[in-house]
Design a protein around this motif. Structure first.
Motif, mmCIF file in Angstrom:
data_model
loop_
_atom_site.group_PDB
_atom_site.id
_atom_site.type_symbol
_atom_site.label_atom_id
_atom_site.label_comp_id
_atom_site.label_asym_id
_atom_site.label_seq_id
_atom_site.Cartn_x
_atom_site.Cartn_y
_atom_site.Cartn_z
ATOM 1 N N VAL A 28 0.838 -1.192 0.000
ATOM 2 C CA VAL A 28 0.000 0.000 0.000
ATOM 3 C C VAL A 28 0.879 1.250 0.000
ATOM 4 C CG1 VAL A 28 -1.803 1.235 1.278
ATOM 5 C CG2 VAL A 28 -1.724 -1.259 1.350
ATOM 6 N N PRO A 29 0.597 2.212 -0.895
ATOM 7 C CA PRO A 29 1.355 3.467 -0.826
ATOM 8 C C PRO A 29 1.027 4.210 0.461
ATOM 9 C CG PRO A 29 -0.342 3.587 -2.525
ATOM 10 C CD PRO A 29 -0.392 2.214 -1.955
ATOM 11 N N ARG A 30 2.046 4.697 1.131
ATOM 12 C CA ARG A 30 1.879 5.489 2.352
ATOM 13 C C ARG A 30 2.605 6.811 2.155
ATOM 14 N NH1 ARG A 30 -2.369 3.486 4.203
ATOM 15 N NH2 ARG A 30 -2.220 1.476 5.245
ATOM 16 N N THR A 31 1.878 7.778 1.670
ATOM 17 C CA THR A 31 2.481 9.067 1.359
ATOM 18 C C THR A 31 2.834 9.808 2.648
ATOM 19 O OG1 THR A 31 1.155 9.163 -0.636
ATOM 20 C CG2 THR A 31 2.151 11.228 0.111
ATOM 21 N N LEU A 32 4.090 10.143 2.772
ATOM 22 C CA LEU A 32 4.534 10.950 3.908
ATOM 23 C C LEU A 32 4.398 12.416 3.558
ATOM 24 C CD1 LEU A 32 7.870 9.193 4.999
ATOM 25 C CD2 LEU A 32 5.633 9.015 6.079
ATOM 26 N N PRO A 33 3.996 13.240 4.509
ATOM 27 C CA PRO A 33 4.024 14.688 4.253
ATOM 28 C C PRO A 33 5.459 15.095 3.910
ATOM 29 C CG PRO A 33 2.854 14.204 6.300
ATOM 30 C CD PRO A 33 3.472 12.920 5.838
ATOM 31 N N LEU A 34 5.609 16.148 3.127
ATOM 32 C CA LEU A 34 6.932 16.553 2.664
ATOM 33 C C LEU A 34 7.899 16.771 3.825
ATOM 34 C CD1 LEU A 34 8.800 17.229 0.348
ATOM 35 C CD2 LEU A 34 7.938 19.579 0.409
ATOM 36 N N GLY A 35 7.434 17.375 4.913
ATOM 37 C CA GLY A 35 8.306 17.599 6.069
ATOM 38 C C GLY A 35 8.838 16.290 6.647
ATOM 39 N N ASP A 36 7.976 15.272 6.740
ATOM 40 C CA ASP A 36 8.410 13.969 7.251
ATOM 41 C C ASP A 36 9.382 13.301 6.280
ATOM 42 O OD1 ASP A 36 6.763 14.433 9.393
ATOM 43 O OD2 ASP A 36 5.209 13.004 8.775
ATOM 44 N N MET A 37 9.128 13.452 4.973
ATOM 45 C CA MET A 37 10.033 12.875 3.980
ATOM 46 C C MET A 37 11.407 13.555 4.067
ATOM 47 S SD MET A 37 10.401 10.594 1.585
ATOM 48 C CE MET A 37 8.961 10.142 0.654
ATOM 49 N N LEU A 38 11.413 14.874 4.230
ATOM 50 C CA LEU A 38 12.689 15.587 4.371
ATOM 51 C C LEU A 38 13.416 15.151 5.639
ATOM 52 C CD1 LEU A 38 11.622 19.153 3.202
ATOM 53 C CD2 LEU A 38 13.066 17.517 1.963
ATOM 54 N N ASP A 39 12.671 14.960 6.729
ATOM 55 C CA ASP A 39 13.279 14.469 7.968
ATOM 56 C C ASP A 39 13.877 13.075 7.774
ATOM 57 O OD1 ASP A 39 12.645 16.775 9.341
ATOM 58 O OD2 ASP A 39 10.838 15.923 10.290
ATOM 59 N N LEU A 40 13.180 12.231 7.037
ATOM 60 C CA LEU A 40 13.695 10.897 6.753
ATOM 61 C C LEU A 40 15.024 10.985 6.012
ATOM 62 C CD1 LEU A 40 13.325 7.821 6.731
ATOM 63 C CD2 LEU A 40 11.912 8.077 4.702
ATOM 64 N N TRP A 41 15.078 11.835 4.998
ATOM 65 C CA TRP A 41 16.315 11.996 4.231
ATOM 66 C C TRP A 41 17.415 12.656 5.047
ATOM 67 C CZ3 TRP A 41 18.310 10.080 -0.100
ATOM 68 C CH2 TRP A 41 17.451 9.339 -0.904
ATOM 69 N N ARG A 42 17.051 13.534 5.974
ATOM 70 C CA ARG A 42 18.065 14.159 6.839
ATOM 71 C C ARG A 42 18.727 13.134 7.746
ATOM 72 N NH1 ARG A 42 14.054 18.427 7.932
ATOM 73 N NH2 ARG A 42 14.423 20.003 6.355
ATOM 74 N N GLY A 43 18.035 12.035 7.981
ATOM 75 C CA GLY A 43 18.593 10.963 8.806
ATOM 76 C C GLY A 43 19.773 10.265 8.151
ATOM 77 N N PHE A 44 19.889 10.375 6.852
ATOM 78 C CA PHE A 44 21.038 9.811 6.149
ATOM 79 C C PHE A 44 22.170 10.825 6.204
ATOM 80 C CE2 PHE A 44 17.431 7.879 3.712
ATOM 81 C CZ PHE A 44 17.635 6.581 4.163
ATOM 82 N N GLU A 45 23.327 10.373 6.601
ATOM 83 C CA GLU A 45 24.472 11.267 6.709
ATOM 84 C C GLU A 45 24.875 11.802 5.338
ATOM 85 O OE1 GLU A 45 28.990 10.795 8.244
ATOM 86 O OE2 GLU A 45 27.443 9.761 9.375
ATOM 87 N N LYS A 46 25.048 13.092 5.225
ATOM 88 C CA LYS A 46 25.515 13.769 4.008
ATOM 89 C C LYS A 46 24.619 13.474 2.801
ATOM 90 C CE LYS A 46 30.287 13.440 5.485
ATOM 91 N NZ LYS A 46 31.578 12.857 5.209
ATOM 92 N N ALA A 47 23.323 13.463 2.994
ATOM 93 C CA ALA A 47 22.420 13.143 1.886
ATOM 94 C C ALA A 47 21.531 14.334 1.556
ATOM 95 C CB ALA A 47 21.549 11.953 2.240
ATOM 96 N N ALA A 48 21.387 14.581 0.277
ATOM 97 C CA ALA A 48 20.428 15.572 -0.199
ATOM 98 C C ALA A 48 19.158 14.819 -0.583
ATOM 99 C CB ALA A 48 20.998 16.318 -1.404
ATOM 100 N N TYR A 49 18.042 15.482 -0.461
ATOM 101 C CA TYR A 49 16.764 14.857 -0.798
ATOM 102 C C TYR A 49 16.751 14.406 -2.262
ATOM 103 C CZ TYR A 49 11.878 14.278 -1.960
ATOM 104 O OH TYR A 49 10.699 13.766 -2.417
ATOM 105 N N ARG A 50 16.171 13.231 -2.495
ATOM 106 C CA ARG A 50 15.957 12.708 -3.846
ATOM 107 C C ARG A 50 14.473 12.378 -3.988
ATOM 108 N NH1 ARG A 50 20.051 11.017 -7.126
ATOM 109 N NH2 ARG A 50 18.480 9.797 -8.210
ATOM 110 N N LEU A 51 14.010 12.379 -5.201
ATOM 111 C CA LEU A 51 12.644 11.961 -5.494
ATOM 112 C C LEU A 51 12.436 10.557 -4.937
ATOM 113 C CD1 LEU A 51 9.969 12.477 -7.017
ATOM 114 C CD2 LEU A 51 11.028 11.373 -8.988
ATOM 115 N N SER A 52 11.431 10.382 -4.091
ATOM 116 C CA SER A 52 11.166 9.100 -3.440
ATOM 117 C C SER A 52 9.688 8.978 -3.128
ATOM 118 C CB SER A 52 11.932 8.990 -2.114
ATOM 119 O OG SER A 52 13.297 9.123 -2.283
ATOM 120 N N THR A 53 9.295 7.774 -2.811
ATOM 121 C CA THR A 53 7.962 7.522 -2.290
ATOM 122 C C THR A 53 8.072 6.416 -1.255
ATOM 123 O OG1 THR A 53 5.637 7.169 -2.873
ATOM 124 C CG2 THR A 53 7.269 5.815 -4.033
ATOM 125 N N THR A 54 7.014 6.213 -0.489
ATOM 126 C CA THR A 54 7.044 5.192 0.557
ATOM 127 C C THR A 54 5.878 4.233 0.391
ATOM 128 O OG1 THR A 54 5.865 6.692 2.050
ATOM 129 C CG2 THR A 54 8.258 6.620 2.243
#
Length: 186
Positions: free
Chosen positions: A130-156
């Motif tokens: 099932v697609p579980r769309t994260l709000p953009l802020g949560d998606m950005l927080d998820l990507w911030r959890g990766f060290e030295k990572a810039a946001y990339r187009l993604s879905t969950t």
């Protein structure tokens, strides 16, 4: 139902499903999305969250024999970050579209599905993708959890319900005789 290998088996199943439906597309499940690069079209399936499934907590003990019961399995929901890669932005978007189409068309994986990994062959529940769309802020927080990572187009996506068998058993004695006293009380 399955054993403790079920979590990894779901990841293997999703990878096999994508490889079966999209031949030639590389599917990476062993590295985080920030460890990938290159120009060939590929997709990262990254398990980023595992949570208990509340509905599975209501399951009953099951009879193994007349005098032996096994505890109910526990259920899990698995959350995946799907990140496409390609030589340019349009190819990346095409890859994401193809992956989303495959998951949409195969939203229910039953016991007889060809892509199902071996540890899931005895499962009693179907897997739901099932697609579980994260709000953009949560998606950005998820990507911030990766060290030295810039946001990339993604879905969950969420895959549920994964049942893992319990090894807890107990011995019970069946009622041999029942006596009812129907005499009047004073």
């Amino acid at each position: 139902m399955s054993d403790f290998k079920a979590i990894a088996a779901v990841t293997e199943t999703l990878k096999a499903l994508l490889e079966q439906e999209l031949p030639g597309l590389a599917v990476e499940v062993l590295k985080s999305p920030v460890e990938l690069g290159g120009v060939a079209p590929k997709v990262s399936l990254y398990l980023y969250r595992v949570e208990h499934n509340a509905f599975a907590s209501n399951l009953d003990w099951q009879a193994l024999t007349e005098s032996r019961l096994v505890a109910p399995p526990f259920g899990l929901n698995l959350h995946y970050l799907v990140t496409p890669y390609g030589p340019d932005e349009l190819e990346t978007q095409r890859t994401l579209g193809e992956v989303m189409r495959v998951f949409h068309e195969n939203a229910l994986l039953r016991q007889d599905h060809a892509a199902l990994a071996l540890p899931l062959s005895d499962m009693t529940e179907e897997l739901r993708i099932v697609p579980r769309t994260l709000p953009l802020g949560d998606m950005l927080d998820l990507w911030r959890g990766f060290e030295k990572a810039a946001y990339r187009l993604s879905t969950t996506y969420e895959v549920s319900t994964v049942l893992i068998d319990s090894r807890v058993t107990r011995t019970v004695r069946r009622v041999q005789e029942r006596v009812l006293d129907v005499s009047p009380r004073r």
